[in-house]
Design a protein around this motif. Sequence first.
Motif, PDB file in Angstrom:
ATOM      1  N   ALA A 243       0.832  -1.201   0.000  1.00 34.03           N
ATOM      2  CA  ALA A 243       0.000   0.000   0.000  1.00 34.03           C
ATOM      3  C   ALA A 243       0.870   1.256   0.000  1.00 34.03           C
ATOM      4  CB  ALA A 243      -0.921  -0.006   1.219  1.00 34.03           C
ATOM      5  N   ALA A 244       1.875   1.281   0.880  1.00 32.27           N
ATOM      6  CA  ALA A 244       2.759   2.454   0.951  1.00 32.27           C
ATOM      7  C   ALA A 244       3.558   2.615  -0.335  1.00 32.27           C
ATOM      8  CB  ALA A 244       3.705   2.319   2.150  1.00 32.27           C
ATOM      9  N   SER A 245       4.094   1.508  -0.854  1.00 28.38           N
ATOM     10  CA  SER A 245       4.952   1.599  -2.041  1.00 28.38           C
ATOM     11  C   SER A 245       4.147   1.971  -3.279  1.00 28.38           C
ATOM     12  CB  SER A 245       5.685   0.270  -2.271  1.00 28.38           C
ATOM     13  OG  SER A 245       4.777  -0.793  -2.529  1.00 28.38           O
ATOM     14  N   LYS A 246       2.905   1.508  -3.373  1.00 27.52           N
ATOM     15  CA  LYS A 246       2.090   1.846  -4.551  1.00 27.52           C
ATOM     16  C   LYS A 246       1.802   3.343  -4.603  1.00 27.52           C
ATOM     17  CE  LYS A 246       1.458  -2.107  -6.655  1.00 27.52           C
ATOM     18  NZ  LYS A 246       2.449  -2.898  -5.905  1.00 27.52           N
ATOM     19  N   LEU A 247       1.604   3.972  -3.460  1.00 25.43           N
ATOM     20  CA  LEU A 247       1.417   5.419  -3.438  1.00 25.43           C
ATOM     21  C   LEU A 247       2.656   6.139  -3.950  1.00 25.43           C
ATOM     22  CD1 LEU A 247      -0.420   6.011  -0.038  1.00 25.43           C
ATOM     23  CD2 LEU A 247      -1.345   6.387  -2.320  1.00 25.43           C
ATOM     24  N   VAL A 248       3.826   5.655  -3.536  1.00 26.87           N
ATOM     25  CA  VAL A 248       5.078   6.273  -3.973  1.00 26.87           C
ATOM     26  C   VAL A 248       5.284   6.045  -5.465  1.00 26.87           C
ATOM     27  CG1 VAL A 248       7.587   6.251  -3.713  1.00 26.87           C
ATOM     28  CG2 VAL A 248       6.116   6.102  -1.695  1.00 26.87           C
ATOM     29  N   PHE A 249       4.998   4.842  -5.933  1.00 29.90           N
ATOM     30  CA  PHE A 249       5.156   4.559  -7.359  1.00 29.90           C
ATOM     31  C   PHE A 249       4.191   5.405  -8.195  1.00 29.90           C
ATOM     32  CE2 PHE A 249       6.672   0.091  -6.051  1.00 29.90           C
ATOM     33  CZ  PHE A 249       7.963   0.563  -5.904  1.00 29.90           C
ATOM     34  N   PHE A 250       3.031   5.723  -7.627  1.00 29.37           N
ATOM     35  CA  PHE A 250       2.117   6.624  -8.318  1.00 29.37           C
ATOM     36  C   PHE A 250       2.765   7.992  -8.517  1.00 29.37           C
ATOM     37  CE2 PHE A 250      -1.030  10.057  -7.800  1.00 29.37           C
ATOM     38  CZ  PHE A 250      -1.778   9.859  -8.951  1.00 29.37           C
ATOM     39  N   LEU A 251       3.468   8.475  -7.503  1.00 34.71           N
ATOM     40  CA  LEU A 251       4.136   9.772  -7.605  1.00 34.71           C
ATOM     41  C   LEU A 251       5.298   9.747  -8.596  1.00 34.71           C
ATOM     42  CD1 LEU A 251       4.244  10.843  -3.844  1.00 34.71           C
ATOM     43  CD2 LEU A 251       2.791  11.789  -5.646  1.00 34.71           C
ATOM     44  N   LEU A 252       5.802   8.561  -8.888  1.00 37.88           N
ATOM     45  CA  LEU A 252       6.951   8.460  -9.788  1.00 37.88           C
ATOM     46  C   LEU A 252       6.591   8.653 -11.256  1.00 37.88           C
ATOM     47  CD1 LEU A 252       9.039   5.630  -8.095  1.00 37.88           C
ATOM     48  CD2 LEU A 252       9.762   7.978  -8.529  1.00 37.88           C
ATOM     49  N   VAL A 253       5.417   9.214 -11.506  1.00 34.46           N
ATOM     50  CA  VAL A 253       5.070   9.576 -12.882  1.00 34.46           C
ATOM     51  C   VAL A 253       6.135  10.492 -13.466  1.00 34.46           C
ATOM     52  CG1 VAL A 253       3.605  11.470 -12.019  1.00 34.46           C
ATOM     53  CG2 VAL A 253       3.312  10.644 -14.356  1.00 34.46           C
ATOM     54  N   PRO A 317      -1.248   0.769   9.598  1.00 37.84           N
ATOM     55  CA  PRO A 317       0.165   0.432   9.822  1.00 37.84           C
ATOM     56  C   PRO A 317       1.087   0.841   8.669  1.00 37.84           C
ATOM     57  CG  PRO A 317      -1.241  -1.399  10.476  1.00 37.84           C
ATOM     58  CD  PRO A 317      -2.130  -0.406   9.788  1.00 37.84           C
ATOM     59  N   ALA A 318       0.508   1.181   7.508  1.00 37.71           N
ATOM     60  CA  ALA A 318       1.336   1.608   6.372  1.00 37.71           C
ATOM     61  C   ALA A 318       1.785   3.060   6.497  1.00 37.71           C
ATOM     62  CB  ALA A 318       0.561   1.429   5.061  1.00 37.71           C
ATOM     63  N   ILE A 319       1.269   3.805   7.470  1.00 42.08           N
ATOM     64  CA  ILE A 319       1.609   5.231   7.596  1.00 42.08           C
ATOM     65  C   ILE A 319       3.104   5.438   7.825  1.00 42.08           C
ATOM     66  CG2 ILE A 319       1.279   7.313   8.993  1.00 42.08           C
ATOM     67  CD1 ILE A 319      -1.635   6.427   9.395  1.00 42.08           C
ATOM     68  N   PRO A 320       3.720   4.811   8.846  1.00 46.14           N
ATOM     69  CA  PRO A 320       5.169   5.021   9.022  1.00 46.14           C
ATOM     70  C   PRO A 320       5.998   4.475   7.860  1.00 46.14           C
ATOM     71  CG  PRO A 320       4.367   3.309  10.504  1.00 46.14           C
ATOM     72  CD  PRO A 320       3.167   3.957   9.901  1.00 46.14           C
ATOM     73  N   VAL A 321       5.496   3.429   7.208  1.00 44.45           N
ATOM     74  CA  VAL A 321       6.196   2.882   6.042  1.00 44.45           C
ATOM     75  C   VAL A 321       6.225   3.919   4.924  1.00 44.45           C
ATOM     76  CG1 VAL A 321       6.259   1.000   4.369  1.00 44.45           C
ATOM     77  CG2 VAL A 321       5.434   0.570   6.681  1.00 44.45           C
ATOM     78  N   PHE A 322       5.094   4.566   4.702  1.00 38.96           N
ATOM     79  CA  PHE A 322       4.999   5.587   3.656  1.00 38.96           C
ATOM     80  C   PHE A 322       5.895   6.776   3.975  1.00 38.96           C
ATOM     81  CE2 PHE A 322       2.703   9.346   1.869  1.00 38.96           C
ATOM     82  CZ  PHE A 322       2.924   9.061   0.526  1.00 38.96           C
TER      83      PHE A 322
END
Length: 464
Positions: A243-253, A317-322
Motif C-alpha cells: 500500500a505504501a509503495s504503490k502510493l510512492v510509485f504513483f508519484l513516480l510519474v 500500519p502503512a503510515i510510518p512505512v509511507f
Amino acid sequence: MKRLGRNVLSLFTADVIRRLLGFAAVAYLARILGTSGFGVVNIGWTVLAYGLVIGAAGLPTLGVKLTAAGERSAELPDLIGARLIVSAIVYLVIVAVALVLVDDRATSSLMIVMSLAVFAQAVWPDWYFQGVERVAPLAASRVLSSAVYLAVIIAMVHSVQDVLWVAAGALAGDIVAAAYLIRQLKTAGLHFAVRVKPAIVCALLLRSFPLAAGGILAHLSINYAPLALGALRTTSEVGVYGAASKLVFFLLVGDRIMSTVLLPASARLHARSAEELAATLGEALRWILMISLPVAVGAMVLAGPIIGAVFGDSYLPAIPVFRIFIWYFFFTMLHTVYTSGLIATEGLKAYGSVMLATAGLYAVTVTAGAAFAGPIGAAFGVVLSEGISLILMRRAIAGAVRLAPPKGTLGMIAAAGLMGVAVWSVAGQFILLPLAVGIVAYPAFVLLFRTAGPADLRQFIGRF
C-alpha cells in the motif's frame, strides 16, 4: 515549443491519466481483497516485474540509444526476435518456480497467468517511438493498457476468490497496448516483423549485456522487498508495504517521464555537443530537485490522512512505512538524471558496476530490515540503498559530464522545510486545506529566498 518540451507535455498528460487509472485500481483491489489478498497480488506483480526486466535483456534501452543516435546496426525485427527468445526462457523458469516452489495455489496460478505478459511486452515497439522521440503513440499505449486493466478488475474482481482476474486484466491491457503500437508502426512507414538469426541475436545480447545487467539489478533491488517480506514475515505485511509503495510509485510519474525523454535527448545532445548535454542535464537536475523535494516533505507530513483516505483504517500500519518510503521517490528522481547522462556518454561499464553495488546494498539492507522490523525496516533498507546508489552514480558520471550542484539548493531545502511546518500546522483539517497551504507556501518561500523566479522559469522552458 521545442521537441523535448512537447514530449514532456505529452507524456505528462498521458502518465497522469495512466497513474490515476492505476491508482484507482490499487485502491479498489486493496479494499476488495484485504491486506492478505492484496499481498498475494503484490507478489504476482513483483514476479512479473522480474520477468519483464530479465526478458527485456537491455534490448529496449539499446534500441532507444541506437535509434536516437541514428545508428541502424540493429533492425526492429531482430530486436523483437531476440527479446521473444529471452522472454520464452524466462517464462518457462517462472512456471517451473511457481509449480515447484510455491505452495499456495492462488499465488502460483496468479504468477503463471500474469507472467504471460512478458510475451505481449516483448513485441512492443515502444523503444522505437522513444528513440525517434515520437512519444504520442507511446503515451497513448500506456493509457490504453491501464484503462483495460482497470475495466477488467472492476467488472470481474468482487472478492478474494476472483484474484486470478487481476492477472487476466494485466495481460489483456498489455495485449491491447501492443496491438495499438504495432498498428502505429504503419504510420512511420515500418512493418511489424519478427526475425530470429542466431548470430544477430547473440551479437545484440552481447552488446546489451551491461544495460541488461544494470536494469535487472535495479529491478531486483526495488522489487526484492515484497519477496523478502513474503518469505520472512506474512502476506498481510506484504500488503501493508505494498500500500505504501504503490502510493510512492504513483508519484513516480515524473521519473517515468524524465527517463523516457532524457535518454534519447541525452544521446542526441551528446553526439552534438558535450557542453550542451551538461547544460541540459544541469537544468533538469535543478528543476527536478525543486519540484520533488516539497512533494516528499509534504507527503511525509500528510502520510496519515493520505493512507486513511485511500486505503481505509485497516492499512493504518502503512503510515510510518509511507513516511520513510517517500524518500525513495526523491532519490530516484535525481538518480534518473545521472543514469540517462551516463548511458548516453557510453559509460555502460560504470553503469553496470554501480547497479551491481546497488543490488548488493539492497540484498543486505532490505533483508535485515524486513527480518528485524518488518515493512518499516524493508522501506528503510530501500531508501538507504537508493541514496547510496545516487551518490555512486553521481561519481560515475563526473568523468564524462561535469554537473555542478544545482543553484539555490540551500534555498530549496529551507523553502521545503518551512512549507512542511506550514502544512503540519493545519494537518488535522480536511486534506484539501493542507494541500492548498503547501501549494501556496512553497512557491512563496522560493521567491522569498530568491531560489528561482519568473526569469528562471522562462529560461527553463526556452531550453526544453
